[in-house]
Motif scaffolding. Sequence first.
Motif, PDB file in Angstrom:
ATOM      1  N   ALA A 146       1.003  -1.164  -0.004  1.00  0.00           N
ATOM      2  CA  ALA A 146       0.066   0.162   0.097  1.00  0.00           C
ATOM      3  C   ALA A 146       0.720   1.229   0.133  1.00  0.00           C
ATOM      4  CB  ALA A 146      -0.931  -0.035   1.101  1.00  0.00           C
ATOM      5  N   GLY A 147       1.893   1.308   0.944  1.00  0.00           N
ATOM      6  CA  GLY A 147       2.688   2.451   0.835  1.00  0.00           C
ATOM      7  C   GLY A 147       3.664   2.690  -0.390  1.00  0.00           C
ATOM      8  N   SER A 148       4.018   1.513  -0.878  1.00  0.00           N
ATOM      9  CA  SER A 148       4.701   1.554  -2.136  1.00  0.00           C
ATOM     10  C   SER A 148       3.897   2.197  -3.187  1.00  0.00           C
ATOM     11  CB  SER A 148       5.127   0.314  -2.281  1.00  0.00           C
ATOM     12  OG  SER A 148       6.132  -0.175  -1.496  1.00  0.00           O
ATOM     13  N   GLY A 149       2.620   1.644  -3.362  1.00  0.00           N
ATOM     14  CA  GLY A 149       1.692   2.207  -4.265  1.00  0.00           C
ATOM     15  C   GLY A 149       1.428   3.943  -4.118  1.00  0.00           C
ATOM     16  N   LEU A 150       1.286   4.118  -2.956  1.00  0.00           N
ATOM     17  CA  LEU A 150       0.942   5.642  -2.717  1.00  0.00           C
ATOM     18  C   LEU A 150       2.435   6.492  -3.046  1.00  0.00           C
ATOM     19  CD1 LEU A 150      -0.898   5.468   0.690  1.00  0.00           C
ATOM     20  CD2 LEU A 150      -1.782   6.248  -1.283  1.00  0.00           C
ATOM     21  N   SER A 151       3.490   5.909  -2.727  1.00  0.00           N
ATOM     22  CA  SER A 151       4.626   6.569  -3.012  1.00  0.00           C
ATOM     23  C   SER A 151       5.089   6.790  -4.586  1.00  0.00           C
ATOM     24  CB  SER A 151       6.020   6.322  -2.481  1.00  0.00           C
ATOM     25  OG  SER A 151       6.039   4.865  -2.951  1.00  0.00           O
ATOM     26  N   THR A 152       4.394   5.739  -5.467  1.00  0.00           N
ATOM     27  CA  THR A 152       4.635   5.841  -6.694  1.00  0.00           C
ATOM     28  C   THR A 152       3.654   6.696  -7.346  1.00  0.00           C
ATOM     29  OG1 THR A 152       5.444   3.319  -6.695  1.00  0.00           O
ATOM     30  CG2 THR A 152       4.659   4.381  -8.848  1.00  0.00           C
ATOM     31  N   LEU A 153       2.453   6.583  -6.801  1.00  0.00           N
ATOM     32  CA  LEU A 153       1.380   7.526  -7.492  1.00  0.00           C
ATOM     33  C   LEU A 153       1.714   9.112  -7.145  1.00  0.00           C
ATOM     34  CD1 LEU A 153      -1.419   8.212  -8.615  1.00  0.00           C
ATOM     35  CD2 LEU A 153      -2.389   7.549  -6.235  1.00  0.00           C
ATOM     36  N   LEU A 154       2.198   9.308  -5.924  1.00  0.00           N
ATOM     37  CA  LEU A 154       2.678  10.858  -5.562  1.00  0.00           C
ATOM     38  C   LEU A 154       3.826  11.071  -6.816  1.00  0.00           C
ATOM     39  CD1 LEU A 154       2.967  10.816  -1.899  1.00  0.00           C
ATOM     40  CD2 LEU A 154       1.486  11.957  -3.048  1.00  0.00           C
ATOM     41  N   LEU A 155       4.817  10.011  -6.891  1.00  0.00           N
ATOM     42  CA  LEU A 155       5.962  10.529  -7.837  1.00  0.00           C
ATOM     43  C   LEU A 155       5.398  10.689  -9.224  1.00  0.00           C
ATOM     44  CD1 LEU A 155       8.981  10.459  -8.452  1.00  0.00           C
ATOM     45  CD2 LEU A 155       8.626   8.345  -9.135  1.00  0.00           C
ATOM     46  N   VAL A 156       4.495   9.995  -9.774  1.00  0.00           N
ATOM     47  CA  VAL A 156       3.835  10.039 -11.150  1.00  0.00           C
ATOM     48  C   VAL A 156       3.251  11.440 -11.098  1.00  0.00           C
ATOM     49  CG1 VAL A 156       1.873   9.279 -12.614  1.00  0.00           C
ATOM     50  CG2 VAL A 156       3.672   7.678 -11.588  1.00  0.00           C
ATOM     51  N   ALA A 157       2.272  11.776 -10.117  1.00  0.00           N
ATOM     52  CA  ALA A 157       1.437  12.949 -10.003  1.00  0.00           C
ATOM     53  C   ALA A 157       2.347  14.082 -10.239  1.00  0.00           C
ATOM     54  CB  ALA A 157       0.408  13.082  -8.715  1.00  0.00           C
ATOM     55  N   MET A 158       3.662  14.217  -9.492  1.00  0.00           N
ATOM     56  CA  MET A 158       4.500  15.447  -9.549  1.00  0.00           C
ATOM     57  C   MET A 158       5.149  15.392 -10.794  1.00  0.00           C
ATOM     58  SD  MET A 158       5.820  15.735  -5.584  1.00  0.00           S
ATOM     59  CE  MET A 158       6.166  13.448  -5.394  1.00  0.00           C
ATOM     60  N   LEU A 159       5.573  14.367 -11.537  1.00  0.00           N
ATOM     61  CA  LEU A 159       6.197  14.323 -12.761  1.00  0.00           C
ATOM     62  C   LEU A 159       5.244  14.948 -13.870  1.00  0.00           C
ATOM     63  CD1 LEU A 159       8.029  10.922 -12.574  1.00  0.00           C
ATOM     64  CD2 LEU A 159       8.915  13.553 -12.862  1.00  0.00           C
ATOM     65  N   GLN A 160       3.854  14.501 -13.668  1.00  0.00           N
ATOM     66  CA  GLN A 160       2.990  14.870 -14.678  1.00  0.00           C
ATOM     67  C   GLN A 160       2.495  16.380 -14.559  1.00  0.00           C
ATOM     68  OE1 GLN A 160      -0.486  12.450 -14.086  1.00  0.00           O
ATOM     69  NE2 GLN A 160      -0.194  11.703 -16.389  1.00  0.00           N
ATOM     70  N   GLU A 161       2.498  16.892 -13.519  1.00  0.00           N
ATOM     71  CA  GLU A 161       2.127  18.179 -12.879  1.00  0.00           C
ATOM     72  C   GLU A 161       3.221  19.207 -13.249  1.00  0.00           C
ATOM     73  OE1 GLU A 161       0.399  18.263  -9.389  1.00  0.00           O
ATOM     74  OE2 GLU A 161      -1.476  16.802 -10.019  1.00  0.00           O
TER      75      GLU A 161
END
Length: 484
Positions: free
Chosen positions: A143-158
């Motif tokens: 769960a934590g790894s999924g959240l950290s990866t999602l945060l990374l993707v969001a920041m790279l996209q935005e």
Amino acid sequence: MTKPGGLRSRPCAPVWLVPFLWTVALGLWGLSREDSVWRDEAATWQVALRSTGDITRMLEHVDVVHSLSYLFMHALFECFGPSTTVLRLPSVPAVAVGAACVAEIGRRLSGSAVGLGGGLAFGLIPSVQFHLQEGRPYALVAAGSGLSTLLLVAMLQERRNRWGHWTAYGCAVLVCALLNWLSLLILPAHLATLARARAGRGTWVRWTAASAAATAGAAPLVLFSRTQSGQVSWIPPLTWHVLIGPAVLLALAGAGALLDRPRAGRLSVTAVGLPLLAVPQLGLVGISLFKPLFVDRYVLFSLLGTALMAGVVLGALVEAVRRRSRSAARRVLPCAVAVASVVLLPQSLAKRSPQSRVDDVLAPAAQVERWKRPGDAVLFVPAARRDTWSVSPEAFAGLRDIALKETPERSGTLKGVEWDAARIRTEMLARQRVILVTDAGDASGPAVSARDGAKLSTLREHFRPVADEQVRGRRVTVYERRTP
């Protein structure tokens, strides 16, 4: 919102919600596993029953790597009481959060079909289904790894470098490391994603700072756990058959990468999913060349990458059908999930049975409770099988553990401290009936210590078995003293 012509359209549910609910349903199905608890879960159970002081004292000697998990479960047992439901329930929403993160990452990078397909696929992976109902910390790490990866993707996209988001990223990585410090292998995976995305200088600086802070926060745990490295001495060296699983996963991910069609100038699913799968698996293989550590559950979080690549395959299938018929395309994902569920049904049923684990500590306790008599003694071979007493003490009420010198709680261990072989032999010869709890198989087989040798040899020479039962990976035998 209205469509042309005045018709009001129904708001769409977020893509992540369906995989979340689907995974929760899979987790709640057969959660009790026929009221069985195997030895790894028994460790969590017995430690969670102790006081905070006893847990802290134990962590100085053993299992410090699971300290956060034990304290978390201790709090749950204090609030809701010990049960198989409380033991396993945290893993269900944890894996569901991982599935939701896969769905949202896929949606952001390649559309709803990829996100929905990947999120639904995550909960069906057999290894994930195993830990979906497990009283251990690996689902929480996913769960934590999924959240950290999602945060990374969001920041790279935005393309926004907000310190608050990077702080959340660092905290997610740190919590995962405190649950299982091998989860730090996600950082080189994210490094590969950053390189593939050609991130800007500001992004690199903030990612480096967040990663360094998380690593520094976990460093004391990593260093101290090295003093308890004997706990993983049971892990065998790498062999070719161990590597078959990772090789198959990488081959399937490579096939998914060939089907990925990233949009120009945008981050792709492959740039996120392939490193997330490959880097932790290959990293653990590399570590195991020097110190055997390869156990698939240690990198369970890497299967988030597998699910993302599965989403790419399903998304490509939906797109191929859509070119011919839009109405038929809507049925592709439901049909694919239904077919996969049917194909994997034997695996799913197997994972929810007691036989899917090495043993069950509750079944022998129930057998002991049926057979015990006032004045009986009990022995455990090896001493680690005392976990059945620790989890079900009421079943052993009235029995005396004649080999035990110090209880697990008082000694700060998982299995307690036993008397020397001579003292154990003397105590046995003073008894008329002894109940032996051991592993399934031949109880007269080779012993693992002098103490166990004394127990078994004394039973053979001076006692005779009068009742014997093998149940779910354990064996219970009642011995009576031979008539001189």
